[in-house]
Design a protein around this motif. Structure first.
Motif, short mmCIF file in Angstrom:
data_model
loop_
_atom_site.label_atom_id
_atom_site.label_comp_id
_atom_site.label_asym_id
_atom_site.label_seq_id
_atom_site.Cartn_x
_atom_site.Cartn_y
_atom_site.Cartn_z
N ILE A 109 109.42 -46.23 119.93
CA ILE A 109 108.96 -45.93 121.29
C ILE A 109 109.89 -46.54 122.34
CG2 ILE A 109 107.00 -46.09 122.88
CD1 ILE A 109 105.20 -46.17 120.42
N GLY A 110 110.44 -47.69 122.00
CA GLY A 110 111.32 -48.36 122.96
C GLY A 110 112.54 -47.54 123.30
N THR A 111 113.14 -46.91 122.28
CA THR A 111 114.32 -46.09 122.57
C THR A 111 113.94 -44.91 123.45
OG1 THR A 111 114.02 -44.97 120.45
CG2 THR A 111 115.66 -46.73 120.52
N GLU A 112 112.77 -44.35 123.21
CA GLU A 112 112.29 -43.23 124.01
C GLU A 112 112.13 -43.67 125.47
OE1 GLU A 112 111.55 -40.02 123.38
OE2 GLU A 112 110.73 -39.70 125.39
N LYS A 113 111.53 -44.83 125.64
CA LYS A 113 111.30 -45.33 127.01
C LYS A 113 112.64 -45.59 127.71
CE LYS A 113 107.04 -45.24 127.68
NZ LYS A 113 106.63 -44.25 128.64
N MET A 114 113.55 -46.23 126.99
CA MET A 114 114.84 -46.52 127.60
C MET A 114 115.55 -45.22 127.99
SD MET A 114 116.45 -49.66 125.41
CE MET A 114 117.72 -50.29 126.47
N LEU A 115 115.43 -44.23 127.13
CA LEU A 115 116.06 -42.95 127.42
C LEU A 115 115.45 -42.31 128.66
CD1 LEU A 115 118.12 -40.84 126.53
CD2 LEU A 115 116.38 -39.81 125.10
N GLN A 116 114.14 -42.42 128.77
CA GLN A 116 113.48 -41.86 129.96
C GLN A 116 114.01 -42.53 131.24
OE1 GLN A 116 109.27 -42.40 129.42
NE2 GLN A 116 109.09 -40.75 127.93
N ILE A 117 114.16 -43.85 131.15
CA ILE A 117 114.65 -44.57 132.34
C ILE A 117 116.09 -44.15 132.66
CG2 ILE A 117 115.20 -46.85 133.28
CD1 ILE A 117 112.90 -47.96 131.58
N LEU A 118 116.92 -44.09 131.62
CA LEU A 118 118.31 -43.70 131.86
C LEU A 118 118.39 -42.29 132.42
CD1 LEU A 118 120.07 -45.14 128.71
CD2 LEU A 118 120.46 -45.83 131.06
N THR A 119 117.53 -41.42 131.91
CA THR A 119 117.54 -40.04 132.38
C THR A 119 117.20 -40.01 133.86
OG1 THR A 119 116.86 -39.35 130.20
CG2 THR A 119 116.62 -37.73 131.95
N ARG A 120 116.19 -40.78 134.21
CA ARG A 120 115.81 -40.71 135.63
C ARG A 120 116.90 -41.35 136.50
NH1 ARG A 120 110.84 -44.27 134.96
NH2 ARG A 120 111.57 -46.31 135.60
N ILE A 121 117.57 -42.37 135.99
CA ILE A 121 118.67 -42.94 136.76
C ILE A 121 119.77 -41.88 136.97
CG2 ILE A 121 120.54 -44.65 136.76
CD1 ILE A 121 118.67 -46.57 135.35
N SER A 122 120.05 -41.14 135.90
CA SER A 122 121.12 -40.15 136.01
C SER A 122 120.72 -38.99 136.92
CB SER A 122 121.51 -39.63 134.62
OG SER A 122 120.49 -38.80 134.12
N GLN A 123 119.42 -38.89 137.19
CA GLN A 123 118.98 -37.83 138.10
C GLN A 123 118.81 -38.33 139.52
OE1 GLN A 123 115.52 -36.63 135.94
NE2 GLN A 123 116.64 -35.13 134.71
N GLY A 124 119.21 -39.57 139.72
CA GLY A 124 119.12 -40.12 141.07
C GLY A 124 117.73 -40.59 141.42
N GLU A 125 116.87 -40.72 140.40
CA GLU A 125 115.51 -41.14 140.69
C GLU A 125 115.18 -42.51 140.13
OE1 GLU A 125 113.48 -37.75 139.19
OE2 GLU A 125 114.30 -36.52 140.82
N GLY A 126 116.24 -43.29 139.90
CA GLY A 126 116.02 -44.62 139.37
C GLY A 126 115.31 -45.53 140.36
N LYS A 127 114.62 -46.51 139.80
CA LYS A 127 113.93 -47.48 140.67
C LYS A 127 114.71 -48.79 140.63
CE LYS A 127 109.54 -45.55 139.20
NZ LYS A 127 108.51 -45.75 138.20
N PRO A 128 114.60 -49.56 141.69
CA PRO A 128 115.33 -50.83 141.74
C PRO A 128 114.99 -51.75 140.55
CG PRO A 128 114.39 -50.32 143.88
CD PRO A 128 113.87 -49.30 142.94
N THR A 129 113.79 -51.63 140.03
CA THR A 129 113.40 -52.50 138.91
C THR A 129 113.96 -52.03 137.57
OG1 THR A 129 111.38 -51.22 138.83
CG2 THR A 129 111.25 -53.38 139.90
N ASP A 130 114.52 -50.82 137.55
CA ASP A 130 114.93 -50.23 136.27
C ASP A 130 115.93 -51.07 135.50
OD1 ASP A 130 113.24 -48.14 136.36
OD2 ASP A 130 114.70 -46.65 137.04
N ILE A 131 116.87 -51.68 136.21
CA ILE A 131 117.90 -52.46 135.53
C ILE A 131 117.26 -53.60 134.75
CG2 ILE A 131 119.86 -54.01 135.91
CD1 ILE A 131 120.83 -52.16 138.06
N GLN A 132 116.34 -54.26 135.37
CA GLN A 132 115.66 -55.38 134.71
C GLN A 132 114.84 -54.89 133.52
OE1 GLN A 132 116.30 -58.46 135.16
NE2 GLN A 132 114.92 -58.89 133.45
N VAL A 133 114.15 -53.76 133.72
CA VAL A 133 113.33 -53.23 132.63
C VAL A 133 114.20 -52.85 131.44
CG1 VAL A 133 111.71 -51.40 131.97
CG2 VAL A 133 111.55 -52.42 134.23
#
Ligand SMILES: Cc1cc2nc3c(=O)[nH]c(=O)nc-3n(C[C@H](O)[C@H](O)[C@H](O)COP(=O)(O)O)c2cc1C
Lengths: 161, 604
Positions: B456-480
């Motif tokens: 599940i962790g890889t899935e979550k990380m991928l979701q976050i990276l995907t949203r970053i690549s779409q310009g929808e990253g959140k400031p907390t994403d790097i820490q997460v």
């Protein structure tokens, strides 16, 4: 054509003494028949003492196995790292668009099956695809289209001649 | 040998064949003068960037290499070089002067494991024995198991499958373990995308690996060996089968090998397309005919391996080194390398580098020398950005750390790993978030699903990276991402989960500003992330030739003859096909207006 179930029987017999035979048997079946249908799995289960559920578990775990037959042209698009950097996505777009099929599927006319695969180890020719066992490298959109045209032409000529 | 004989060697490994070497070979075969030419099919010399490769060795012993040879070129080589003794200058892959920097591709290498690759005929056992083959086995059988293990200890050979575990130790443990029968397994699953060392060795010099496996079997007291080879490597499997038939016929395999008490059999098992099966316990499960799910270690396979019996598992390259060490002595190996990382390492050099191929370097050579002296620098002419070693388990090394010596210790220290040998060169146009996303996508697909964090962790990380690549990253994403990555590492049982966060963690460490640009400003500095770029037609240079219109899969381009065309940015899917089709440099990729400016516009 030979009855597929007879083919299955023969392959099972050949592996009577192989320890841990399940995977070689399923690979043998797929090599000969092109896919492993639930019917074949049932037959293997009857002939060996491997439960059908185990066989199904194996078939769905390993990406090599297919439960459905492939199209006449089996196109594997390499998505290794080098190919990714060199534009495998673009090649995929072209192939999907030209064959009107999406990856992992077979076209309605059963002409093409598109499949994304992990590295096929020809990184210096990236991006590459493998069509029916032949590797095509240094692909561009143009080159990919040309290759597909070549296949269609061959088929047309084959049908005429 | 007849002193008027020319030797012509043609590389027929997968990449050579893919580049068209078979028809070159056939041209020679059909037209050469058999009294004067000896044609030898070989494997891969590692010069993948100019396949098909033809080596011509003249009667005087002088050798030249021709590159990118077509059947027509082959004819010219026959007419001009072989019949008239004149080198065909314009077809040379390397200048005739061996001191020329281009020769650094070879001169800077130390070919030990690869010494026969591209030199001998992989389908002919005599070609191997003429090069000293099976002498290592003979010597080993005379020395006995203890001294073999001692020799490997002194050589300092460490496993080349990634982890770098001392080979002598693995053999010693398996030898000492109680239980019979014992097994040796050659791991040829090579699943790292971007790695092709093991494929090349098996296609070019299969006997060396077989000999290594035989020596391993003898040293640990095994009676059965297995090759576990990826199904995606049909040619490697074919050549292994041919080689096994030959060793059997030569009585180097079977009962009473070389009239000793040593009896040994080898079988081939084909992988079925699961990266995780490269992990040793999963691999054993797969040979046993089950789903390849790693299990907890200890017990290690040395104690409890295949069918619950003591098993030594070694990588292809590890085994290819063994017969050479045994035959040439440990010093021939340990004289290369650094204090703790002895010997050489084979790398598959690929990506945006001029001379991509298979190279073997002494441990301790630094990254810059590898990329620039051997690899000839960046192919696009753009600045060198980073290399990535070890594929999905590895990390990136930024250009600033180009002086880092390549050995186990130094790479681990900067957060990358040696890995099995995939080495990818990246230039300025590579987006590190895209790279991290690529590897994580791979990891998510290949996780066997047993451990929650990996699944599940890889899935979550991928979701976050995907949203970053779409310009929808959140400031907390790097820490997460950093936090989750670390948790996956400690919460996973096998090496897959323990290492797959690495590509994200190292890009975070070295390219944090790139993450921030995506998240804070909505900009992809490398202009790769589709949601953050636009394609535009440069009005001044567009000649309305219509090529882009034809190439566009979504009909997003329109225009009239004589006027510059236009791209409809709502229909455009940013596939970049128009850019490739344009002959006039009239299509440009631009960043979207930044979040910052958008915000200002809103205020106004
Ligand atoms: C996810 C994963 C994938 C692996 N893939 C490979 C592989 O493709 N080839 C390989 O030799 N070792 C691979 N390994 C390492 C093996 O588990 C094992 O350490 C190695 O085969 C031992 O051989 P060596 O001591 O000669 O290196 C992998 C490990 C993990 C965790």
């Amino acid at each position: 054509m030979q009855d597929p179930l007879v083919v299955v029987e023969k392959i099972v017999a050949r592996h009577r003494d192989t320890p841990g035979a399940a995977i070689p048997i399923l690979q043998g079946i797929q090599n000969k028949l092109g896919y492993v249908s639930p019917l074949f799995l049932q037959k293997v289960a009857e002939l060996t003492d491997i439960p059908a559920s185990d066989l199904y578990g194996i078939v769905t775990f390993y990406s090599q196995f297919r439960l459905d037959p492939v199209g006449r042209n089996h196109v594997q698009i390499c998505h290794g790292t080098a190919c990714h950097l060199a534009g495998a996505e673009k090649v995929t777009d072209v192939l999907e668009h030209e064959t009107k099929t999406s990856c992992g599927c077979t076209s309605a006319d059963k002409e093409y099956t598109l499949e994304k695969v992990a590295c096929i180890g020809c990184c210096s020719l990236a991006p590459v695809i493998n069509i029916n066992g032949k590797i095509h490298g240094h692909l561009t959109a143009e080159k990919t289209k040309k290759i597909l045209k070549g296949i269609t032409r061959e088929k047309d000529e084959g049908e005429k001649g | 040998m007849n002193d008027t004989i020319y030797i012509v060697k043609i590389g027929l490994a997968s990449c050579g064949i893919a580049a068209g070497a078979t028809s070159v070979y056939q041209t020679f075969e059909a037209q050469m003068d058999r009294d004067h030419v000896s044609l030898i099919p070989t494997g891969c010399l590692g010069v993948c960037y100019c396949e098909p490769l033809v080596e011509v060795i003249s009667p005087s012993g002088e050798s030249v290499l021709y590159g990118n040879v077509t059947p027509k070129d082959a004819q010219q080589i026959m007419e001009q070089h072989i019949n008239q003794g004149m080198v065909v200058q314009h077809l040379l892959a390397f200048p005739q002067d061996r001191e020329d920097p281009e020769w650094d591709y070879f001169n800077k290498q130390t070919r030990f494991a690869l010494q026969n690759c591209g030199v001998i005929n992989p389908e002919d056992i005599n070609s191997y024995t003429d090069a000293g083959g099976y002498q290592g086995l003979k010597k080993s059988l005379m020395l006995g198991p203890e001294l073999i293990i001692k020799e490997l200890e002194q050589a300092g050979l460490r496993g080349r499958g990634g982890a770098g575990f001392p080979t002598y130790r693995k053999w010693q443990l398996t030898r000492q373990a109680v239980g019979k029968p014992k097994y040796v397994v050659c791991n040829a699953d090579e699943g790292d995308p971007g790695a092709f060392m093991d494929r090349s060795i098996l296609e070019s010099d299969p006997h060396s690996v077989i000999e290594g496996l035989l020596i391993a079997g003898y040293a640990i007291g095994a009676t059965q060996g297995y090759f576990y080879v990826r199904a995606e490597y049909p040619l490697a499997i074919k050549r292994l089968r041919i080689a096994l038939d030959q060793v059997r016929a030569a009585k180097l395999l079977g009962t009473h090998i070389l009239d000793t008490d040593f009896s040994f059999e080898i079988d081939i098992r084909e992988g079925a397309g699961a990266f995780v099966c490269g992990e040793e316990t999963a691999l054993l499960m797969s040979i046993e005919g089950r789903r390849g799910m790693p299990r907890f270690r200890p017990p290690y396979p040395a104690e409890k391996g295949l069918f619950h019996c003591p098993t030594a598992i070694n990588n292809v390259e590890t085994l290819a080194n063994v017969p050479r060490i045994m035959y040439q002595g440990h010093a021939a190996y340990s004289k290369h390398g650094t204090e703790q990382s002895k010997g050489t390492k084979v790398f598959a050099l690929a990506g945006k580098v001029n001379r991509g191929g298979l190279v073997e370097i002494p441990m301790g050579m630094n990254v810059n020398e590898l990329v620039f002296a051997i690899g000839g620098g960046i192919s696009t002419g753009k600045p060198f950005k980073a290399i990535q070693t070890g594929g999905p388990s590895g990390g990136c090394i930024p250009a600033e750390l180009g002086e880092t010596p390549v050995d186990y210790e130094n790479l681990a220290q900067i957060g990358a790993i040696m890995g099995s040998g995939g080495l990818l060169v990246m230039d300025e146009d590579t987006c590190m978030i895209d790279v991290a996303k690529f590897f994580l996508h791979f990891a998510r697909e290949e996780s066997c699903g047993k451990c929650t964090f990996c699944r599940i962790g890889t899935e979550k990380m991928l979701q976050i990276l995907t949203r970053i690549s779409q310009g929808e990253g959140k400031p907390t994403d790097i820490q997460v991402l950093a936090d989750l990555g670390q948790k996956i590492q400690v919460g996973s049982m096998c090496g897959l989960g323990q290492s797959v966060p690495n590509p994200v963690l190292t890009t975070l460490k070295y390219f944090r500003q790139e993450y921030e640009a995506h998240i804070d400003a909505g900009i992809c500095p490398a202009k790769q992330c589709k949601s953050l770029i636009d394609y535009q037609i440069v009005t001044e240079t567009c000649r309305s030739c219509n090529l882009c219109v034809i190439s566009c899969p979504v009909k997003a381009i329109s225009g009239k003859k004589g006027q510059a065309y236009q791209i409809n940015e709502t229909t455009c899917v940013r596939c970049g096909l128009c850019l490739d089709s344009c002959r006039f440099n009239a299509i440009r990729v631009t960043s979207l207006p930044t979040k910052h400016t958008e915000a200002t516009t809103e205020v106004i």
